[in-house]
Design an enzyme around this catalytic site. Structure first.
Site, PDB file in Angstrom:
ATOM      1  N   CYS A 143       6.644  -6.635   6.961  1.00 10.26           N
ATOM      2  CA  CYS A 143       6.006  -7.356   8.059  1.00 10.26           C
ATOM      3  C   CYS A 143       6.520  -8.792   8.120  1.00 10.26           C
ATOM      4  CB  CYS A 143       4.483  -7.269   7.967  1.00 10.26           C
ATOM      5  SG  CYS A 143       3.665  -7.719   9.534  1.00 10.26           S
ATOM      6  N   HIS A 183       3.161  -2.016   7.528  1.00  8.16           N
ATOM      7  CA  HIS A 183       2.578  -2.315   6.222  1.00  8.16           C
ATOM      8  C   HIS A 183       2.488  -1.055   5.356  1.00  8.16           C
ATOM      9  CE1 HIS A 183       1.335  -6.514   6.727  1.00  8.16           C
ATOM     10  NE2 HIS A 183       1.104  -6.201   7.997  1.00  8.16           N
ATOM     11  N   GLU A 191       2.317  -0.987   2.279  1.00  5.35           N
ATOM     12  CA  GLU A 191       1.523  -1.324   1.090  1.00  5.35           C
ATOM     13  C   GLU A 191       0.028  -1.197   1.317  1.00  5.35           C
ATOM     14  OE1 GLU A 191       1.029  -5.152   3.313  1.00  5.35           O
ATOM     15  OE2 GLU A 191       2.347  -3.414   3.320  1.00  5.35           O
TER      16      GLU A 191
END
Length: 233
Positions: A97, A175, A177
């Site tokens: 990002c 994202h 994660e």
């Protein structure tokens, strides 16, 4: 194998990406650029380490824009310099990002406002599912990167480029994660108002991520495994 994970604030956690690196035996160190007590005044000094001391650098997301020099100018330029040095020395980078946008900007691309915000789970069109699968991937961004010279776009949607590779490095706009815990932190620290401003409900996003979390972790494992395999070629 040593990995430096750059969290630009105390809410941007390595999550599923960090967990997968640990699974592979990486020694993971986290650097938080803006400490919690300076979250509302993020123009702090940060001494970035020499990237040549690391085998992998992962710049994570951020609530700020790469272009927001007035708010983060004290550290964003030094970070771009560090990322450029890493790339020139062939140290792999995985930009996520804001981190993907910073990677693009550091290597001669740019960052601009996207035509609209993307928040929530979004599928992408991919040229290589072993590198970036079709998702859906969690998005929470207002800006987009424009590719640096020599980069190859490998995923996209109607809003923006979603992933690119350059050398041994990769930048993604989404994202991978994300976890339910991390999203809860974002929403509890101002993200709820941002979500509502886009006509969405924070409670619905939390319900969705709890349902999607296991499948999202599986997609992230494929992404990280593929990235690690390619960077060692």
């Amino acid at each position: 194998m040593r990995a430096l994970l750059i969290g630009h604030d105390h809410l941007s956690l390595p999550g599923a990406v960090g967990e997968r690196l640990v699974d592979h035996g990486w020694d993971v160190t986290e650097l938080v650029v803006v400490p919690a007590e300076r979250y509302l005044e993020p123009n702090v000094e940060c001494e970035f380490p020499d990237p040549l001391d690391w085998d992998l650098v992962v710049p994570l997301g951020s609530p700020w824009s790469v272009n927001d020099v007035e708010r983060i100018g004290a550290w964003v330029a030094p970070e771009l310099t560090m990322l450029r040095k890493a790339h020139e020395a062939d140290v792999p980078l995985l930009g996520i990002c804001f981190g993907g946008q910073a990677l693009a900007a550091a290597l001669g691309g740019s960052v601009e406002r996207a035509p609209r915000a993307e928040i929530g789970w979004v599928p992408v069109e991919t040229d290589d599912a072993s590198a970036v699968g079709p998702g859906p991937w969690f998005q929470f961004h207002y800006d987009r990167f424009l590719l640096p010279p020599g980069a190859v776009e490998i995923a996209r949607n109607e809003v923006c480029s979603q992933a690119f590779t350059i050398g041994r490095s990769m930048g993604v706009q989404f994202h991978p994660e994300i976890t339910a815990h991390e999203l809860e932190l974002w929403l509890g620290n101002g993200g709820d108002a941002e979500v509502r401003s886009q006509g969405l409900e924070p409670e619905v996003l939390m319900e969705e991520i709890r349902r999607e979390e296991a499948a999202a972790f599986a997609r992230t494992r494929v992404l990280v495994d593929g990235f690690l395999a390619r960077m060692t070629r």
